[in-house]
Motif scaffolding. Structure first.
Motif, PDB file in Angstrom:
ATOM      1  N   ALA A  87      43.989  47.011  41.621  1.00 44.92           N
ATOM      2  CA  ALA A  87      42.770  47.293  42.378  1.00 44.92           C
ATOM      3  C   ALA A  87      42.911  48.612  43.122  1.00 44.92           C
ATOM      4  O   ALA A  87      41.969  49.421  43.190  1.00 44.92           O
ATOM      5  CB  ALA A  87      42.486  46.162  43.367  1.00 44.92           C
ATOM      6  N   ALA A  88      44.094  48.881  43.660  1.00 46.80           N
ATOM      7  CA  ALA A  88      44.322  50.136  44.378  1.00 46.80           C
ATOM      8  C   ALA A  88      44.264  51.323  43.413  1.00 46.80           C
ATOM      9  O   ALA A  88      43.689  52.377  43.728  1.00 46.80           O
ATOM     10  CB  ALA A  88      45.679  50.093  45.088  1.00 46.80           C
ATOM     11  N   GLY A 108      38.776  55.766  40.809  1.00 49.43           N
ATOM     12  CA  GLY A 108      37.334  55.820  41.053  1.00 49.43           C
ATOM     13  C   GLY A 108      36.977  56.856  42.093  1.00 49.43           C
ATOM     14  O   GLY A 108      36.023  57.629  41.946  1.00 49.43           O
ATOM     15  N   THR A 109      37.766  56.896  43.185  1.00 48.43           N
ATOM     16  CA  THR A 109      37.505  57.873  44.236  1.00 48.43           C
ATOM     17  C   THR A 109      37.720  59.294  43.723  1.00 48.43           C
ATOM     18  O   THR A 109      36.907  60.190  43.980  1.00 48.43           O
ATOM     19  CB  THR A 109      38.426  57.601  45.445  1.00 48.43           C
ATOM     20  OG1 THR A 109      38.191  56.272  45.907  1.00 48.43           O
ATOM     21  CG2 THR A 109      38.169  58.581  46.566  1.00 48.43           C
ATOM     22  N   ASP A 138      51.556  38.384  41.749  1.00 52.46           N
ATOM     23  CA  ASP A 138      50.466  38.509  42.689  1.00 52.46           C
ATOM     24  C   ASP A 138      50.310  39.945  43.176  1.00 52.46           C
ATOM     25  O   ASP A 138      49.261  40.326  43.660  1.00 52.46           O
ATOM     26  CB  ASP A 138      50.747  37.616  43.919  1.00 52.46           C
ATOM     27  CG  ASP A 138      50.439  36.166  43.604  1.00 52.46           C
ATOM     28  OD1 ASP A 138      49.632  35.945  42.686  1.00 52.46           O
ATOM     29  OD2 ASP A 138      50.985  35.323  44.297  1.00 52.46           O
ATOM     30  N   TYR A 139      51.348  40.706  43.069  1.00 50.71           N
ATOM     31  CA  TYR A 139      51.261  42.097  43.526  1.00 50.71           C
ATOM     32  C   TYR A 139      50.554  43.002  42.511  1.00 50.71           C
ATOM     33  O   TYR A 139      50.141  44.091  42.817  1.00 50.71           O
ATOM     34  CB  TYR A 139      52.655  42.635  43.849  1.00 50.71           C
ATOM     35  CG  TYR A 139      53.557  42.751  42.646  1.00 50.71           C
ATOM     36  CD1 TYR A 139      53.569  43.940  41.895  1.00 50.71           C
ATOM     37  CD2 TYR A 139      54.392  41.710  42.251  1.00 50.71           C
ATOM     38  CE1 TYR A 139      54.394  44.036  40.795  1.00 50.71           C
ATOM     39  CE2 TYR A 139      55.201  41.837  41.150  1.00 50.71           C
ATOM     40  CZ  TYR A 139      55.209  42.995  40.423  1.00 50.71           C
ATOM     41  OH  TYR A 139      56.015  43.108  39.341  1.00 50.71           O
ATOM     42  N   ILE A 140      50.416  42.562  41.262  1.00 54.92           N
ATOM     43  CA  ILE A 140      49.788  43.377  40.215  1.00 54.92           C
ATOM     44  C   ILE A 140      48.288  43.538  40.496  1.00 54.92           C
ATOM     45  O   ILE A 140      47.746  44.622  40.346  1.00 54.92           O
ATOM     46  CB  ILE A 140      50.011  42.741  38.829  1.00 54.92           C
ATOM     47  CG1 ILE A 140      51.481  42.822  38.502  1.00 54.92           C
ATOM     48  CG2 ILE A 140      49.183  43.435  37.789  1.00 54.92           C
ATOM     49  CD1 ILE A 140      51.855  42.263  37.183  1.00 54.92           C
TER      50      ILE A 140
END
Length: 195
Positions: free
Chosen positions: A9-10, A16-17, A2-4
């Motif tokens: 996403a981070a 992306g930023t 679940d941490y993946i």
């Protein structure tokens, strides 16, 4: 596992930023480079316009000075010719002719360093005419005129001056970008006394 998903996403958000920041900075640099190139092209165009104006002004000044010197030389030759005819010649008339001739020779020499070939050819025709006329009038003045060299012939030179003189001025005007829109005879021919 679940941490993946949050880590992925981070990572995607950070990438992306960062990519958006790099893209924005790159776009800004391209915009600045385009602005710089356009400003440089404008400065080059402005400099060429200024140089062209200076070049035209230099030629115009040269042509005006040459035209004035020709008029003065022609008038001085005519003065001596009229003095010969009227038997009223003094040293002042001869001195004026010598000065006008020197001035004309100087202006013609300046034109040789400034004017293009077409103008020099037309000015050369005027120079040839004036030189022949001057020689004839001086021989008449000194009493050493050759066969057929008469006062009438010398006065005829004055009338024959108009054609090479007008041709020279037309070539000069054309070189300066001045278009003559009229096909009528020149004011010079109609107002012969003005020159």
């Amino acid at each position: 596992m679940d941490y993946i998903t949050p880590v992925l996403a981070a990572v995607i958000a950070v990438v992306g930023t960062l990519s958006a920041s790099i893209y924005t900075q790159r776009s800004a640099l391209q915009g600045k480079r385009m602005d710089f190139d356009q400003a440089q092209a404008q400065r080059k165009e402005d400099r060429e316009i200024i140089e062209r104006k200076a070049w035209l002004e230099q030629r115009r000044a040269c042509y005006v000075a040459l035209n004035i010197a020709i008029r003065q030389y022609r008038a001085a030759i005519n003065d001596l010719l009229h003095g010969i005819r009227d038997d009223k010649i003094d040293d002042e008339v001869r001195a004026d002719l010598a000065q006008a001739r020197r001035s004309y020779i100087e202006r013609h020499a300046e034109a040789q360093m400034t004017a293009p070939r077409e103008v020099l050819m037309a000015a050369g025709a005027v120079r040839g005419h004036l030189s022949s006329w001057y020689g004839l009038v001086r021989r008449l003045d000194q009493g050493i005129a050759g066969e057929g060299e008469t006062l009438d012939e010398a006065f005829a030179y004055s009338e024959r001056f108009w054609e090479p003189g007008e041709r020279m001025r037309a070539v000069m005007r054309s070189d300066l970008g001045i278009a003559d829109t009229s096909n009528e005879p020149s004011e010079l021919k109609r107002n012969a006394g003005s020159e």
